[in-house]
Design an enzyme around this catalytic site. Structure first.
Site, PDB file in Angstrom:
ATOM      1  N   CYS A   1       0.538  -1.257   0.005  1.00 57.59           N
ATOM      2  CA  CYS A   1      -0.287   0.227  -0.187  1.00 57.59           C
ATOM      3  C   CYS A   1       0.677   1.073   0.087  1.00 57.59           C
ATOM      4  CB  CYS A   1      -1.294   0.102   0.854  1.00 57.59           C
ATOM      5  SG  CYS A   1      -1.725  -1.231   0.917  1.00 57.59           S
TER       6      CYS A   1
ATOM      7  N   HIS B   1      -1.090   6.542   2.090  1.00 58.40           N
ATOM      8  CA  HIS B   1      -1.458   5.205   3.500  1.00 58.40           C
ATOM      9  C   HIS B   1      -0.770   6.276   4.736  1.00 58.40           C
ATOM     10  CE1 HIS B   1      -1.186   1.856   4.991  1.00 58.40           C
ATOM     11  NE2 HIS B   1       0.195   2.010   5.905  1.00 58.40           N
TER      12      HIS B   1
END
Length: 471
Positions: A77, A131
């Site tokens: 991510c 993120h």
């Protein structure tokens, strides 16, 4: 939309009034809606997985352009998003883990949404586009980036207690805390993703006198696999189809999978529950996307808005005995991408052009006429929107780290080549994508393919290693 041609009276000469245009017809700036779906692989009907219920993503793929060969630069991510949002490759950004906020390393970098904000766009962030970020007090937090967004909303604290109850279990008896599913009580808005869709629709409905850039980041199908029960009901567990692994596959290179023991005790029952839960979460997110698209229909926004829908990297559902991401196999590197660009000739078609996520930043600048704030590592794929038959790039590059061990991979139309270690001393993989799409038969030691291996190694050096040395 265009503004009418306006005329200005200049001067009287010999009894005549001369009028000249002061403003030719100009198109209004295009809005941008970027929808990112966490851990979404091409497990969708529009990519040939007919058992998955994904009518709204399918609708965009049919209306816009479906990219069949779109590749993330890192199959995790934070590094993937940091790369995409800066327009730099992960080794250039210097972020290859999930625990370093982008602004800790690059406090002044102009991100993709930020460049639109600096050019007069209203920018809004919902959920997981970034993120990790730093909030206004410079505290590490999830998803926030005050430099990028005029407003930001994280829906997770507002999800209901009811939505945390229901039928489910941990598939590893608690050994892997994330590996659990829940067919939840309540409805869509008892979950964070339902609230994100609701908040984004509210912003779409607000009238404003400037274009917008909206980043909408849905959490599911990221683990834990939680969705309202009605989405689980779409997938009777006995009907779930499991991946079939060939018995005669090549021995696996040591670092190709992070930890083979994680799922070695999985039974077919647990495999089916895992895949069912993942697919249920895909359908849940698809339904939220449908609500956003319905709002765009009512507001007549399609003619003025670029829409991008994408995963942030790939995912395994049992292939290569793995149930997660973090690989540079095709399944870890490739992700779905569908883009709608008003007024381009290729809408309604798919493309096999090779594109990288790092290309999104320059492409959006090209489509909207904005200038780059810094040197970008990708290229604009704007020509593909008018001619989907273009080949795109020669190659796409994906990397991953296993502690101090590097894995670097290059994908061309016909081949995937991967080196582990500084120069491949810890393992080399070469797969013929024409005959071995699942990447089970490693040809790296085949004398017959020595010239291919040499060519792919050179591509890897020129496109990645050399680039790293430059930074």
């Amino acid at each position: 939309m265009t503004s009418p041609t306006r005329f200005l009276s200049l001067i009287f000469l010999s009894g005549f009034v001369f009028l000249i245009p002061v403003s030719a017809e100009e198109k209004a700036p295009l809005n941008v809606l970027l929808i990112m779906v966490d851990d979404l692989r091409p497990e969708l009907s529009c990519y040939g997985v007919g058992e998955v219920v994904s009518p709204n993503i399918d609708r965009l793929a049919s209306r816009g352009m479906r990219f069949n060969n779109a590749y993330a630069q890192y199959p995790v991510c934070n590094p993937s998003r940091a790369s995409l949002l800066t327009g730099w490759r992960p080794n250039e950004v210097g972020i290859v883990t999930n625990n370093i906020p982008l602004r800790k390393v690059w406090p002044d970098v102009v991100t993709l949404p930020q460049i639109f904000r600096e050019n007069g766009y209203f920018t809004a962030g919902f959920g997981k586009i970034f993120h990790l970020g730093l909030n206004a007090d410079q505290e590490v937090t999830f998803f926030e980036d005050p430099q990028s967004f005029d407003i930001f909303y994280d829906a997770r604290p507002d999800a209901s207690k009811l939505g945390k109850t229901g039928e489910g279990r941990n598939l590893t008896d608690g050994r892997l805390g994330w590996c659990q599913w829940l067919a939840a009580n309540g409805d869509d808005e008892d979950q964070a993703d339902g609230l994100l869709a609701k908040a984004a629709i509210k912003i779409l409905n607000e009238k404003r006198d400037r274009p917008f850039f909206i980043g909408l980041g849905f959490h599911k199908p990221h683990d834990p696999f939680i969705a309202p029960k009605k989405y689980f009901d779409l997938y009777p567990v006995e009907d779930v189809k499991l991946a079939i692994e060939p018995d005669n596959r090549s021995p696996r290179v040591r670092h190709a999978i992070p930890n083979e023991r994680d799922f070695s005790s999985f039974t077919d029952k647990e495999r089916k529950e895992f895949k069912r839960a993942y697919q249920a979460c895909v359908s849940f997110t698809d339904a939220q996307i449908g609500k956003v698209f319905s709002a765009m229909d009512k507001l007549n926004l399609w003619d003025t808005t670029i829409v991008i829908l994408m995963g942030d990297h790939g995912y395994h559902l049992g292939e290569h005995d793995w149930w997660n991401k973090v690989t540079v196999y095709e399944l870890g590197a490739r992700a779905p991408m569908a883009i709608w660009v008003p007024g381009t000739k290729g809408m309604g078609r798919s493309t096999d052009a090779i594109v990288e996520f790092v290309d999104l930043y320059p492409t959006l600048l090209d489509l909207t006429g904005l200038n780059s704030p810094h040197k970008l590592s990708g290229v604009s794929v704007r020509p593909v929107f008018d001619d989907p038959d273009l080949p795109g790039k020669q190659a796409a590059f994906t990397q991953v780290n296993r502690g101090k061990v590097y894995g670097r991979s290059v994908r061309t139309r016909d081949w995937r080549y991967t080196e582990w270690g500084e120069t491949g001393e810890l393992g080399i993989e070469l797969y013929n994508k024409r005959s071995d799409d699942g990447e089970y038969y490693n040809l790296a030691e085949s004398e017959k393919h020595s010239n291919v291996r040499k060519h792919m190694k050179q591509l890897l050096y020129e496109g990645f290693i050399k680039n790293q040395e430059a930074h």
